[in-house]
Design an enzyme around this catalytic site. Sequence first.
Site, PDB file in Angstrom:
ATOM      1  CD  GLN A 102      36.123  21.684  37.425  1.00 54.36           C
ATOM      2  OE1 GLN A 102      35.068  21.051  37.330  1.00 54.36           O
ATOM      3  NE2 GLN A 102      36.267  22.714  38.240  1.00 54.36           N
ATOM      4  CE1 TYR A 172      33.392  16.010  42.467  1.00 56.37           C
ATOM      5  CE2 TYR A 172      33.937  18.138  43.455  1.00 56.37           C
ATOM      6  CZ  TYR A 172      33.047  17.318  42.784  1.00 56.37           C
ATOM      7  OH  TYR A 172      31.808  17.796  42.432  1.00 56.37           O
ATOM      8  NE  ARG A 349      26.933  32.003  43.540  1.00 60.21           N
ATOM      9  CZ  ARG A 349      26.987  32.200  44.861  1.00 60.21           C
ATOM     10  NH1 ARG A 349      25.910  31.988  45.598  1.00 60.21           N
ATOM     11  NH2 ARG A 349      28.102  32.617  45.433  1.00 60.21           N
TER      12      ARG A 349
END
Length: 417
Positions: A102, A172, A349
Amino acid sequence: MNDPSLNPFAPARLGPVRLRNRVIKAATSEGRSPEGLVTDDLIDFHVSFARGGVGMTTVAYCCVSKQGASAPGQIVMDAKALPGLTKLTDAVHDTGAAISAQLGHAGVVAQKKLTGVTAVAPSRFVNPTSFAYCREIHRDEIFTVIDQFGAAAQVAVDAGFDAVELHFGHLYLPSSFLSPLINRRKDEYGGDIDNRSRFVRQIAQRVRDVVGRRIAVIAKLDMDDGLPGSIWIDEALRTAQLLDIDGTLDAVELTQGSSVFKPMYLFRGDVPVREFARVMPPALRPGVRVMGKWAMGSYPYEDLYMLSAARQFVPVIKNTKLILLGGITNREHLETGIREGFDFMAMGRALLREPDLVNRMIEDPRARSRCDHNNKCMVTVFTRTHCVLDPEQRYGDAAPLTAPMKPAQTEGPAVIS
């Protein structure tokens, strides 16, 4: 399974890459490279998901520059990091899985005390969480960041990655250009959504020019960020459509939320206010306890919680594959994603709780994730990301209470085996 086309564990192509199945380990902050370089701990972390059955694992947040860091210890994609990155990709490939990097620039999320410079944004902006001032990025700096994404992608190719994921989400720097709340520019990078999408399109084009068809190119794109007046699905559909027309991407991973305000909009479930307060400086702890739930937001968890928004993109995207994220915890969810028109499904998760969950689901279609969405894993990013309910991740392997000594004739002190 009656319909083979709905099998999430069958091989599938992602651009030039053949994945052994349709399950991708989503990027999650790792905290396992304290010096900004690959460690054995980071390698073990990703190998656990690879051995656990995912088609591809994603190395979270590799910075395109030092100024683009959002937290300490993040890997900067440069020559210094290359040997460790190569060791990491080799280890994952040995398991039969693929691996993605990423790539991101933090923009308004960057901290001056970490980067040494004032954070940049499309327009002057004050981060509502840190109250840090962000200056407007200059036009020539925009071109520099585009070049940095291209250079980082080349490092990924050299290191043996199978894909790069361009972080166009969570406010971002690239994502903040898409936000009318933050982007108030008057040049060709501001104004209507076509202009505000220019930056991400140019990044994607530069990366594609650099990597060609050697590796896959994915973008992680916000459908909406949960901030009033900011990114919402109507304009996100247009951004996705423009990227699709450009043909620069192999896939788009659809996400929600921001790292600027109300971060629980991305995660959903319990709000770990008490845990966050514990890791804050003492002077800030009372404020976090009182205001933390308001600042982080509170949103109930439900299975497949991004699906209702994500399905709006299926008829709009013609040439680019789609990756579904959010609340995927069992085989039924994976099959639902395929049935709804998604090509791959990303899990975060649930895999952090059980790295071998994919193998369990392959062996037993009734297998369910043990993740209870307490979200205390969010706080572990300040040290070493792990599931707090897994003793082996939290404490490490336990030494035996007793162990036999070596034979008496062994010289020197006894050694515990």
